[in-house]
Design an enzyme around this catalytic site. Structure first.
Site, short mmCIF file in Angstrom:
data_model
loop_
_atom_site.label_atom_id
_atom_site.label_comp_id
_atom_site.label_asym_id
_atom_site.label_seq_id
_atom_site.Cartn_x
_atom_site.Cartn_y
_atom_site.Cartn_z
N GLU A 1 -60.16 14.23 -27.32
CA GLU A 1 -58.99 12.81 -27.91
C GLU A 1 -59.74 12.38 -28.98
O GLU A 1 -58.84 12.49 -29.64
CB GLU A 1 -60.09 11.10 -26.59
CG GLU A 1 -59.45 11.83 -24.97
CD GLU A 1 -60.18 10.49 -24.88
OE1 GLU A 1 -61.42 10.06 -24.13
OE2 GLU A 1 -59.54 9.41 -24.77
N GLU B 1 -61.86 13.96 -16.38
CA GLU B 1 -61.94 12.35 -16.34
C GLU B 1 -61.82 12.28 -14.93
O GLU B 1 -62.20 11.17 -14.43
CB GLU B 1 -61.34 10.73 -17.59
CG GLU B 1 -62.09 10.88 -18.35
CD GLU B 1 -61.78 11.80 -19.47
OE1 GLU B 1 -60.95 13.18 -19.41
OE2 GLU B 1 -62.20 11.48 -20.88
C1 3H9 Z 1 -65.28 11.65 -21.45
O1 3H9 Z 1 -65.80 11.60 -22.05
C2 3H9 Z 1 -64.35 10.09 -21.44
C3 3H9 Z 1 -63.64 9.66 -22.57
O2 3H9 Z 1 -62.20 8.85 -22.22
C4 3H9 Z 1 -64.80 9.00 -23.89
C5 3H9 Z 1 -64.55 7.18 -22.72
C6 3H9 Z 1 -65.09 6.44 -24.28
N1 3H9 Z 1 -72.44 13.65 -20.61
O3 3H9 Z 1 -73.16 22.13 -17.03
P1 3H9 Z 1 -74.74 21.88 -18.07
C7 3H9 Z 1 -75.93 17.85 -19.33
S1 3H9 Z 1 -65.98 11.23 -19.78
C8 3H9 Z 1 -74.78 13.32 -21.31
O4 3H9 Z 1 -76.16 22.99 -17.03
P2 3H9 Z 1 -73.00 24.24 -18.87
C9 3H9 Z 1 -76.05 18.01 -18.43
O5 3H9 Z 1 -76.17 17.34 -18.00
C10 3H9 Z 1 -67.01 13.17 -19.98
N2 3H9 Z 1 -74.78 14.35 -20.29
O6 3H9 Z 1 -73.95 23.59 -18.96
C11 3H9 Z 1 -77.74 18.99 -18.94
O7 3H9 Z 1 -78.52 18.41 -18.61
P3 3H9 Z 1 -79.99 19.05 -18.68
C12 3H9 Z 1 -65.69 13.77 -19.98
C13 3H9 Z 1 -73.85 16.02 -20.46
O8 3H9 Z 1 -72.91 25.44 -19.70
C14 3H9 Z 1 -76.58 20.46 -20.26
O9 3H9 Z 1 -76.07 19.06 -21.00
N3 3H9 Z 1 -66.87 15.49 -19.68
C15 3H9 Z 1 -72.95 15.66 -20.36
O10 3H9 Z 1 -73.17 25.01 -17.45
C16 3H9 Z 1 -76.01 21.53 -19.48
O11 3H9 Z 1 -74.80 21.59 -18.53
C17 3H9 Z 1 -67.28 16.04 -19.02
O12 3H9 Z 1 -67.06 15.83 -18.24
C18 3H9 Z 1 -72.46 14.40 -20.05
N4 3H9 Z 1 -71.13 14.63 -20.74
O13 3H9 Z 1 -71.43 23.89 -18.57
C19 3H9 Z 1 -68.27 16.80 -19.22
N5 3H9 Z 1 -72.28 17.27 -20.42
O14 3H9 Z 1 -79.87 20.65 -19.54
C20 3H9 Z 1 -69.48 17.08 -18.41
C21 3H9 Z 1 -73.10 18.46 -19.97
O15 3H9 Z 1 -80.87 18.13 -18.80
N6 3H9 Z 1 -70.14 18.79 -18.47
N7 3H9 Z 1 -74.20 17.40 -20.11
O16 3H9 Z 1 -79.54 19.35 -16.91
C22 3H9 Z 1 -69.91 20.09 -17.97
O17 3H9 Z 1 -68.31 20.17 -17.16
C23 3H9 Z 1 -70.32 20.94 -18.34
O18 3H9 Z 1 -71.91 20.42 -18.50
C24 3H9 Z 1 -70.03 22.33 -19.88
C25 3H9 Z 1 -71.68 22.73 -19.59
C26 3H9 Z 1 -68.45 22.76 -18.94
C27 3H9 Z 1 -69.89 21.62 -20.77
#
Ligand code: 3H9
Length: 704
Positions: free
Chosen positions: A105, A125
């Site tokens: 976005e 989302e």
């Molecule tokens: C959104 O954006 C809504 C919008 O419309 C805006 C509205 C205003 N938030 O998964 P990993 C942390 S909705 C907080 O092990 P990987 C995760 O908990 C959002 N924390 O790494 C972990 O912490 P820890 C849309 C997050 O390399 C660390 O980062 N976004 C977030 O296997 C490493 O993560 C998503 O749904 C987050 N957004 O994978 C993205 N993302 O080390 C969700 C990660 O303390 N995330 N953390 O345990 C993912 O899909 C994967 O984390 C990603 C990396 C592919 C990015």
């Protein structure tokens, strides 16, 4: 602490660096910083162009999901982006890694987007039950068209950089450093005399009512029981029906509202629960995982073959052992056939098959396991046989190797005790088909060492699975809770409920497949044989216990494979047809046992009896310490047993409806059913009576 966002001006180009490890999630400080930088550079005549990129392993992975639960600190991203888009200079956003949700976005509010070759861009989302909230629903349809935008919102899965260029989402794909590529692209724009180009000024071709109706059907099918797809459609519709500002306000109301829906709370709970599972009290960074670069699998049947595929898919060499060459040939042929199906579906190339088959070496000799890092036994459930195998493994395997069993019912403490290295023994319980199913139960014995646990979790990640820890207990977490759930479904069939009604009620609740249909698919004989092999787990004084399956088994109605079971099947079809003969026989048996009921059994009763029985068993697992956390149970059920993610898993669902409601249900069914089956767990009773919840209990446990 370093600033999450900063700017430096180079040769008239303002280069904005986002730097918020680990995944550049959008924080309040980042939003404040971007607003401040935007306001600073907008009026600066010395700045001719703007580049925004991210430091670290990825572009912005979206909003910080932990902020969703409370009131979000100002400024909000959507409002910051209004000003960012209005920058008078051309703005280039250079993407790499995984650009997700709010990250994309933000890129949409830039004027040009370029992506590194390996970038993945998407809107996850929907997997969190929320509507994009930083004006993605108004900008994306303007940029790539309403239909393609809706497909991206519904899919939730990211697209590649090349696909993004084909969609018109990015202008160019580059290789190399995002910062350098962004600056080079900005220079090209300046040289060509190109200026700002705002997505908000583009127009959207409206979808027809028929197209909208088709999306409704698609959304309902892709995301059964969820309301988010409907909200997405409404938001996208506003992109052509309303001017930009009003569309933005409309999206704001829908997106903010979506954060409060039960499905969003449930799916966000799972997001964090899935990231917590590997956190095992007592196991720390000091317990370094052992290296697993080769593996031995014993048994080349369905389970062993699937496990071998899971390892080969992760590029780990496998020795596959069976009793003779004929068994190995059969096993390898099945593996090849399964890979060929993936090629037909376009998921693999023929070269991939050869590479993976090349990683699997058949053998009939345990000596060939001398140098592997891990062995997994996947033969049939027979304690004497398993002990014999583990004695052999103990004899041939190198020191430091891990000895694992895929048993789903047997006591792994006993198996470990058959070796001289019980600390190296662990349960790795895969789910069939093992190369597909995401769940891996990691079963610790009383003596499994900590680094073996750390290795098991690291391995799960490498295999692209989600590992959940369980202690030894009959059925571990998943099958132990499945037992009372299935017991009630069977008993309902004896009481006179049509299997179609039982399965229909469970599927309407959201289960991927009703349990009686699952029995027909897996084979009615599987459960009957498991009970025969484990007589200690069958109550001697309850003639109704799993009686329905036994009745079918006695007729050799084993489900799909014999064309008859709880349902009837035409040759070559999986359509569940009414099986009148079975209905009659089950009704007769129910009358004989005195459990037959007159009148219809309500859908509410079906769901409550099956699901409450499962929740109660889950509470017992927590009480006994077999499962670490209620969230772990929820992960097991949503990733391995088809429990609807929109309900967050059985324990989260119990919290949502209230533990007092569950307790009242258990007490009610104890009056008409077998009181012993309905004995509430002590933990559940205490929490229900004190107005507590599993979530609050888990938080209190974690704080101890
Ligand atoms: C959104 O954006 C809504 C919008 O419309 C805006 C509205 C205003 N938030 O998964 P990993 C942390 S909705 C907080 O092990 P990987 C995760 O908990 C959002 N924390 O790494 C972990 O912490 P820890 C849309 C997050 O390399 C660390 O980062 N976004 C977030 O296997 C490493 O993560 C998503 O749904 C987050 N957004 O994978 C993205 N993302 O080390 C969700 C990660 O303390 N995330 N953390 O345990 C993912 O899909 C994967 O984390 C990603 C990396 C592919 C990015």
């Amino acid at each position: 602490m370093s600033q999450p966002i900063r700017v430096a001006v180079e040769d008239g180009i303002a280069v904005i660096t986002v730097d918020n490890p680990p995944v550049n999630a959008i924080s309040a400080a980042m939003r404040r910083g971007l607003l401040e930088i935007t306001r600073r550079i907008a009026p600066d005549p010395g700045i001719k162009a703007v580049v925004l990129y991210c430091a670290g392993r990825t572009f912005i992975a979206g909003a910080d999901i932990s902020e969703f639960a409370g009131t979000m600190a100002l400024p909000l991203l959507r409002n910051v982006l209004v000003e960012f888009e209005q920058l008078p200079q051309p703005v280039v956003v250079a993407l790499h890694g995984t650009a997700l949700g709010g990250g994309v976005e933000l890129a949409l509010a830039g004027h040009y987007r370029i992506a590194e070759q390996g970038t993945r861009l998407g809107f996850p989302e929907i997997t969190l039950g929320v509507v994009p909230g930083a004006v993605g629903t108004q900008r994306l349809p303007r940029l790539i068209g309403a239909a393609k935008a809706l497909n991206m919102f519904f899919d939730g899965r990211p697209v590649s950089a090349t696909e993004a260029r084909e969609l018109g989402l990015v202008d160019d794909v580059f290789t190399g450093d995002p910062r350098e590529a962004g600056i080079a692209f900005a220079r090209q724009l300046l040289a060509a005399g190109k200026g700002a180009r705002r997505v908000r000024d583009m127009t959207v071709t409206p979808l027809t009512e028929a197209e909208i109706a088709a999306f409704r059907t698609q959304g309902a099918k892709q995301h059964r029981g969820m309301i988010t797809p409907e909200l997405d459609i409404a938001a996208v519709r506003a992109s052509w029906e309303l001017p930009f500002e009003r569309g933005q306000a409309f999206e704001e109301a829908l997106s903010d509202g979506s954060l409060g829906t039960p499905e969003s709370k449930a799916m966000r709970h799972l997001f964090f629960a899935e990231r917590r599972v590997a956190d095992v009290p007592g196991v720390s960074e000091a317990d370094k995982p052992r290296t697993i670069s080769s593996c031995g699998v014993i048994g080349s049947g369905t389970m062993g073959g699937g496990i071998a595929m899971a390892f080969a898919n992760a590029d780990i060499a496998v020795r596959l052992l069976d009793v003779d060459q004929a068994a190995l040939d059969r096993g390898l042929a099945t593996i090849r056939k399964n890979y060929e199906v993936s090629v037909k579906r376009g998921k693999m190339t023929p070269a991939d098959i050869e590479k993976r088959m090349g990683l699997i070496t058949p053998t009939t000799k345990y000596e060939d396991f001398a140098d592997v890092d891990l062995a997994i036994e996947a033969v049939f459930e027979d304690m004497a046989l398993k002990k014999k195998i583990f004695t052999e493994l103990d004899r041939v395997m190198k020191p430091g190797a891990i000895l694992a069993t895929n048993t789903s019912t047997l006591d792994i403490n006993q198996i470990g005790a058959a070796t001289k290295r019980p600390g190296d023994v662990v349960g790795l319980h895969f789910f069939s088909p093992a190369n597909v199913m995401r769940l891996l139960e990691i079963v610790r014995t009383d003596r499994t060492s900590k680094d073996v646990l750390a290795t098991s979790f690291a391995l799960a990640k490498k295999l692209k699975k989600i590992g959940v820890l369980s202690k030894v207990s009959y059925g571990f977490i998943g099958n132990r809770m499945m037992d009372p759930y299935a017991r009630e479904a069977e008993r309902l069939a004896l009481e006179g409920a049509d299997p179609k009604e039982v399965d229909g009620a469970l599927e309407d609740f959201g289960m991927a497949m009703g349990i009686l249909a699952v029995f027909d698919m897996a084979g009615v004989d599987v459960g009957v044989k498991a009970r025969r092999a484990n007589p200690d787990h069958v109550p001697k004084d309850d003639p109704t216990f799993y009686r329905a399956s036994q009745v079918l088994f006695d007729q050799n109605w084993l489900g799909q494979k014999t064309g008859k079971g709880y349902y009837r099947y035409e040759a070559g079809s999986r359509e569940r047809l009414r099986h009148d003969e079975a209905l009659k026989l089950l009704a007769d048996e129910g009358r004989k046992l005195g459990v037959a009921r007159s009148g219809e059994i309500s859908r509410q009763e079906i769901v409550e009896r099956c699901v409450f029985a499962m929740i109660n068993e889950g509470a017992k697992l927590l009480e006994e310490g077999v499962a670490l956390r209620p969230g772990d149970i929820d992960v097991v059920y949503t990733s391995g047993y088809g429990f609807p993610r929109r309900r967050g898993g059985p324990m989260f669902y119990a919290d949502q409806i209230g533990l007092d409601t569950v307790l009242a249900g258990l007490e009610k069914y104890a009056k008409s059913g077998n009181p012993r089956d309905w004995q509430p767990s002590k933990l559940l009773r205490e929490l229900a009576q004190s107005g507590g919840s599993f979530t609050a209990w888990a938080e209190a446990q974690a704080a101890k």
